[in-house]
Design an enzyme around this catalytic site. Structure first.
Site, PDB file in Angstrom:
ATOM      1  N   SER A 181      85.200  50.709 -40.517  1.00 24.58           N
ATOM      2  CA  SER A 181      85.661  52.016 -40.985  1.00 24.58           C
ATOM      3  C   SER A 181      85.219  52.353 -42.404  1.00 24.58           C
ATOM      4  O   SER A 181      85.198  53.527 -42.764  1.00 24.58           O
ATOM      5  CB  SER A 181      87.178  52.103 -40.868  1.00 24.58           C
ATOM      6  OG  SER A 181      87.793  50.984 -41.457  1.00 24.58           O
ATOM      7  N   HIS A 209      86.830  53.804 -34.241  1.00 26.21           N
ATOM      8  CA  HIS A 209      85.812  54.731 -34.746  1.00 26.21           C
ATOM      9  C   HIS A 209      84.656  54.920 -33.772  1.00 26.21           C
ATOM     10  O   HIS A 209      83.732  55.690 -34.053  1.00 26.21           O
ATOM     11  CB  HIS A 209      85.278  54.267 -36.101  1.00 26.21           C
ATOM     12  CG  HIS A 209      86.196  54.614 -37.229  1.00 26.21           C
ATOM     13  ND1 HIS A 209      86.344  55.904 -37.687  1.00 26.21           N
ATOM     14  CD2 HIS A 209      87.032  53.854 -37.964  1.00 26.21           C
ATOM     15  CE1 HIS A 209      87.220  55.912 -38.675  1.00 26.21           C
ATOM     16  NE2 HIS A 209      87.664  54.683 -38.858  1.00 26.21           N
ATOM     17  N   LYS A 240      91.502  60.046 -33.455  1.00 26.41           N
ATOM     18  CA  LYS A 240      90.333  60.411 -34.251  1.00 26.41           C
ATOM     19  C   LYS A 240      89.507  61.440 -33.464  1.00 26.41           C
ATOM     20  O   LYS A 240      89.872  62.604 -33.441  1.00 26.41           O
ATOM     21  CB  LYS A 240      89.575  59.143 -34.632  1.00 26.41           C
ATOM     22  CG  LYS A 240      90.391  58.369 -35.677  1.00 26.41           C
ATOM     23  CD  LYS A 240      89.866  57.025 -36.057  1.00 26.41           C
ATOM     24  CE  LYS A 240      90.720  56.476 -37.203  1.00 26.41           C
ATOM     25  NZ  LYS A 240      90.815  55.039 -37.242  1.00 26.41           N
TER      26      LYS A 240
HETATM   27  C1  LIG Z   1      92.162  54.363 -37.601  1.00 29.37           C
HETATM   28  C2  LIG Z   1      91.977  52.974 -37.132  1.00 29.37           C
HETATM   29  C3  LIG Z   1      92.963  52.342 -36.374  1.00 29.37           C
HETATM   30  C4  LIG Z   1      94.311  52.962 -36.156  1.00 29.37           C
HETATM   31  O1  LIG Z   1      94.257  54.032 -35.264  1.00 29.37           O
HETATM   32  P1  LIG Z   1      95.417  55.148 -35.319  1.00 29.37           P
HETATM   33  O2  LIG Z   1      95.347  55.763 -33.988  1.00 29.37           O
HETATM   34  O3  LIG Z   1      95.080  56.049 -36.451  1.00 29.37           O
HETATM   35  O4  LIG Z   1      96.695  54.400 -35.558  1.00 29.37           O
HETATM   36  C5  LIG Z   1      92.682  51.091 -35.862  1.00 29.37           C
HETATM   37  N1  LIG Z   1      91.509  50.474 -36.099  1.00 29.37           N
HETATM   38  C6  LIG Z   1      90.541  51.048 -36.855  1.00 29.37           C
HETATM   39  C7  LIG Z   1      89.253  50.332 -37.064  1.00 29.37           C
HETATM   40  C8  LIG Z   1      90.752  52.311 -37.393  1.00 29.37           C
HETATM   41  O5  LIG Z   1      89.811  52.864 -38.152  1.00 29.37           O
END
Ligand SMILES: *Cc1c(COP(=O)(O)O)cnc(C)c1O
Length: 392
Positions: A181, A209, A240
């Site tokens: 990320s 992601h 996302k």
């Molecule tokens: C954003 C993210 C999460 C968490 O996801 P949410 O649905 O926002 O709780 C988990 N792993 C990674 C790598 C992320 O970037």
């Protein structure tokens, strides 16, 4: 009387002294490629709204219909009385999408990772994990009580040594983010899968992601690398690219049946409101009907990354729409972000401890909804501010 919370003031003051006290910018209006933050209209390079669906008419209509027909809340955890037909419909659609036997919804990607890792491993087990894996994986590992063995970022040879040294463990989990990320690089998944197979380890990928971004129709990194059937546990997010909220685990029927009995976020926290499930379902259908959304995301990614590189910025190891502009110095990253904001571009400065010291950066994420004009205006701002700060 002593204030037992006085240490909070001390710690906050320390943050203020170091210039690390931060309050998130306030979004006034919907999540859009050009949005109003802190009273200023800016080109938004911060959201994970990859496909521009957060304010999409079809997703909003689906949510509205669900509110009208099913109400605003599920009323209970799944395992008591909150297991709604629309949750099951979304899970079945996700299983078809991911080409797995089954999926299980969680309230977020965070709880999907933490809840799953903690449910599957215990104190006699070992978790072999990339040093840049997401916080929710780290928390799940802590909750599980298993021994954590961390390998340097993407270092397959080091992961192999850790697996070799773990032969005596009851069970071993090899776990990686699919797309990282903060750097936007991609895990060496084919090599890791081969390692997991060689050592009989459980293979788990967090595709937060990559969901809606990589692989055919955004099926994720397992699809991208053609590893179907060889990764035991895939985590995806609906928060996302799919623009709603939630996470899920995709895998075998047995895995899902087990998690229904053991994953604590599922057992002890209320399930999604039906409107959230409805908008996620609408997003899932939309990305399969309109593959041009993902094409546009990648076109914009290429244009923007190339533009930054031509200006002379260092975009690190990025291979995805997450494109860091690495500047190194912490203060410089903060200055770059602040000046960009004044110039009409919102791109967050990211410093230690989120990234290692000396690797401070401004992180950008373009979406399918940015126009060429938005991208050019953003590049012009980067050029102007970059020269002011002598970065280029
Ligand atoms: C954003 C993210 C999460 C968490 O996801 P949410 O649905 O926002 O709780 C988990 N792993 C990674 C790598 C992320 O970037």
């Amino acid at each position: 009387m002593v204030n037992p919370l006085a240490y909070l003031d001390q710690e906050l003051n320390e943050l203020r002294e170091k210039g690390l006290f931060r309050w998130p910018r306030l979004l006034e209006g919907p999540q859009e490629p050009v949005a109003r933050y802190d009273g200023r209209e800016v080109i938004n390079l911060c959201s994970n709204n990859y496909l521009g669906l957060a304010n999409h008419a079809r997703l909003k209509a689906a949510a509205r219909r669900a509110v009208d027909e099913l109400g605003v809340g599920s009323g209970a955890v799944r395992t008591i009385a909150g297991n709604m037909a629309i949750h099951k419909e979304l899970e079945e659609e996700l299983a078809r999408f991911k080409h797995t036997e089954a999926t299980l919804l969680y309230q977020s990607g965070f709880t999907a990772n933490a809840g799953t890792v903690a449910a599957l491993l215990g104190k006699d087990d070992v978790i072999v994990s990339d040093e840049l894996n997401h916080a929710s994986i780290i928390d799940g590992a802590r909750l599980s009580g298993a021994e954590k063995k961390i390998y340097p970022h993407k270092d397959v040879a080091a992961a192999r040594r850790l697996l070799e040294a773990s032969r005596g463990a009851r069970r071993t989990l090899l776990i990686t983010d699919g797309v990282f990320s903060m750097d936007g690089d991609v895990a060496p998944l084919p090599d890791l899968v081969a390692l997991a197979e060689e050592f009989g380890a459980i293979m788990m990928v967090d595709d937060a992601h990559a969901s809606g971004v990589m692989g055919q129709h955004g099926r994720g990194t397992v699809d991208h690398f053609r590893l179907h059937g060889r990764v035991h546990i895939q985590v995806g997010t609906l928060s996302k690219a799919f623009a709603a909220q939630g996470g899920y685990v995709a895998g075998s029927r047995t895995l899902i049946d087990y998690l229904i009995h053991r994953a604590r976020p599922l057992l002890f926290s209320t399930s999604h409101p039906p409107s959230v499930a409805a908008s996620a379902l609408a997003a899932l259908r939309l990305v399969q009907e309109e593959p041009e959304l993902i094409e546009r995301l990648w076109d914009n990614t290429r244009i923007f990354k190339q533009g930054l590189n031509e200006l002379g910025f260092n975009t690190g190891a990025s291979e995805t729409p997450i494109t860091p502009v690495v500047v190194g110095d912490e203060q410089l990253a903060t200055d770059l972000s602040d000046r960009l904001f004044t110039a009409g571009v919102f791109a967050l400065g990211i410093v230690f401890p989120t990234v290692p010291r000396g690797k401070a950066r401004v992180r950008t994420i373009v979406t399918a909804a940015h126009t060429r004009t938005h991208l050019q205006r953003a590049l012009d701002a980067f050029a102007k501010v970059g020269r002011e700060l002598r970065l280029i």
